[in-house]
Design a protein around this motif. Structure first.
Motif, PDB file in Angstrom:
ATOM      1  N   MET A  85      26.906 -41.435  -8.342  1.00  0.00           N
ATOM      2  CA  MET A  85      28.053 -41.459  -7.265  1.00  0.00           C
ATOM      3  C   MET A  85      28.400 -42.890  -7.432  1.00  0.00           C
ATOM      4  O   MET A  85      29.730 -43.451  -7.560  1.00  0.00           O
ATOM      5  CB  MET A  85      27.851 -40.567  -6.194  1.00  0.00           C
ATOM      6  CG  MET A  85      27.554 -39.161  -6.516  1.00  0.00           C
ATOM      7  SD  MET A  85      27.548 -38.484  -5.063  1.00  0.00           S
ATOM      8  CE  MET A  85      26.980 -38.809  -4.149  1.00  0.00           C
ATOM      9  N   GLY A  86      27.632 -44.039  -6.741  1.00  0.00           N
ATOM     10  CA  GLY A  86      28.271 -45.059  -6.307  1.00  0.00           C
ATOM     11  C   GLY A  86      28.788 -45.993  -7.923  1.00  0.00           C
ATOM     12  O   GLY A  86      29.580 -46.766  -8.143  1.00  0.00           O
ATOM     13  N   VAL A  87      27.467 -46.209  -9.126  1.00  0.00           N
ATOM     14  CA  VAL A  87      28.023 -46.450  -9.842  1.00  0.00           C
ATOM     15  C   VAL A  87      28.997 -46.196 -10.865  1.00  0.00           C
ATOM     16  O   VAL A  87      29.784 -46.536 -11.181  1.00  0.00           O
ATOM     17  CB  VAL A  87      26.852 -45.982 -10.668  1.00  0.00           C
ATOM     18  CG1 VAL A  87      27.331 -46.316 -12.440  1.00  0.00           C
ATOM     19  CG2 VAL A  87      25.390 -46.963 -10.596  1.00  0.00           C
ATOM     20  N   GLU A  88      29.167 -44.427 -10.309  1.00  0.00           N
ATOM     21  CA  GLU A  88      30.643 -44.220 -10.850  1.00  0.00           C
ATOM     22  C   GLU A  88      32.113 -44.216 -10.144  1.00  0.00           C
ATOM     23  O   GLU A  88      33.344 -45.471 -11.094  1.00  0.00           O
ATOM     24  CB  GLU A  88      30.224 -42.373 -10.665  1.00  0.00           C
ATOM     25  CG  GLU A  88      29.375 -41.491 -11.463  1.00  0.00           C
ATOM     26  CD  GLU A  88      29.883 -42.023 -13.119  1.00  0.00           C
ATOM     27  OE1 GLU A  88      30.996 -41.863 -13.335  1.00  0.00           O
ATOM     28  OE2 GLU A  88      28.954 -41.241 -14.073  1.00  0.00           O
ATOM     29  N   ILE A  89      31.952 -44.838  -8.005  1.00  0.00           N
ATOM     30  CA  ILE A  89      32.724 -45.625  -7.915  1.00  0.00           C
ATOM     31  C   ILE A  89      33.462 -46.523  -8.416  1.00  0.00           C
ATOM     32  O   ILE A  89      34.194 -47.097  -8.960  1.00  0.00           O
ATOM     33  CB  ILE A  89      32.740 -45.243  -6.663  1.00  0.00           C
ATOM     34  CG1 ILE A  89      32.629 -43.908  -5.952  1.00  0.00           C
ATOM     35  CG2 ILE A  89      33.473 -46.825  -5.527  1.00  0.00           C
ATOM     36  CD1 ILE A  89      31.972 -44.181  -4.825  1.00  0.00           C
TER      37      ILE A  89
END
Lengths: 104, 165
Positions: free
Chosen positions: A34-38
């Motif tokens: 999810m961090g990578v998506e942000i």
């Protein structure tokens, strides 16, 4: 006050930093994803802002780049789901600190 | 530049929504709630795209991120229940706060100090048609490579998720 490329790039920077923190600090592999998506979203905002406010010789190049980023992000999310399920099958958790099979 | 009360207040509203929901992804203790905040973050970013008159990308963002990636991540969370479904930080927490804070400070400084060569022109009238033409014209080769990448990722994830049998 008018809103220009400065505000959009600053917003993109803040979001990228939040994503970086999430990707580095979280224990759960899916939270890392999810961090990578942000972070990917933050970069997309910067791309579209440059395309809208700075133009250059091919103003739409920035938006075409975002189309490719979307593609790669979708492929990455699908692979990440598969990897998470495959890891979970063996050890009943997806904690990144526990996945140390490659450690000598 | 965006001027006038409407666009400017829309920007700040969407900016607060995007940053706030991204922070909630970090703060939320339940991983499932974090994914729902992430989906709200995607919607806010789609609104920002719309504000920059990139209507095709806004729609693609809603379809791909909100529709596909959000549901995929939700599935991933629900298929891997464990004690670590709690959205906790590992040993790198302090270092990551430092790194993220420094990065944000540097990027805001650069964004504020750079003499950007901004145009005064308004937004794009219509982008969907132009992006379509660009994808089969100048960017045809990257476009084909992206489609191959999608096929490879799809086959790869099927093989990985199917297991040994």
């Amino acid at each position: 006050m008018d809103v220009g490329v400065q505000q959009f790039v600053a917003l993109s920077g803040v979001l990228f930093a939040i994503g970086l923190y999430t990707a580095l600090a979280k224990r759960n592999a899916i939270a890392v994803l999810m961090g990578v998506e942000i972070m990917l979203n933050a970069v997309n905002i910067a791309f579209v802002a440059f395309s809208r406010f700075i133009r250059g010789e091919d103003p739409l190049a920035g938006q075409v780049f975002v189309v490719f980023t979307l593609t790669v992000a979708a492929a990455e999310a699908a692979l990440m789901l598969a990897i998470a399920v495959a890891i979970y099958r063996g050890r009943e958790s997806v904690e990144v600190d526990e996945i140390t099979d490659l450690k000598a | 530049m965006l001027s006038g009360f409407g666009p400017v207040s829309a920007f700040w509203l969407l900016a607060v929504l995007a940053v706030g929901s991204a922070l909630m992804v970090v703060v939320a203790r339940n991983l499932l709630h974090a994914v729902l905040w992430l989906i709200l973050h995607f919607v806010a970013v789609a609104g920002l795209f719309l504000l920059m008159t990139a209507e095709f990308l806004a729609m693609a963002q809603v379809l791909v991120y909100v529709g596909a990636v959000g549901v995929l991540v939700l599935f991933a969370v629900m298929l891997t229940p464990s004690p670590w479904s709690e959205n906790t930080e590992g040993r790198l927490g302090g270092v990551a706060v430092l790194l993220g804070g420094c990065l944000a400070a540097v990027l805001i400084f650069v964004a504020a100090r750079t003499p950007w060569a901004q145009v005064t022109a308004g937004g794009f009238a219509s982008t969907a048609q132009a992006i379509g033409r660009a994808l089969i014209g100048r960017w045809a080769l990257p476009f084909e490579i992206a489609s191959v990448l999608l096929v490879v990722a799809m086959i790869g994830s099927i093989v990985l998720a199917r297991g040994e049998d």
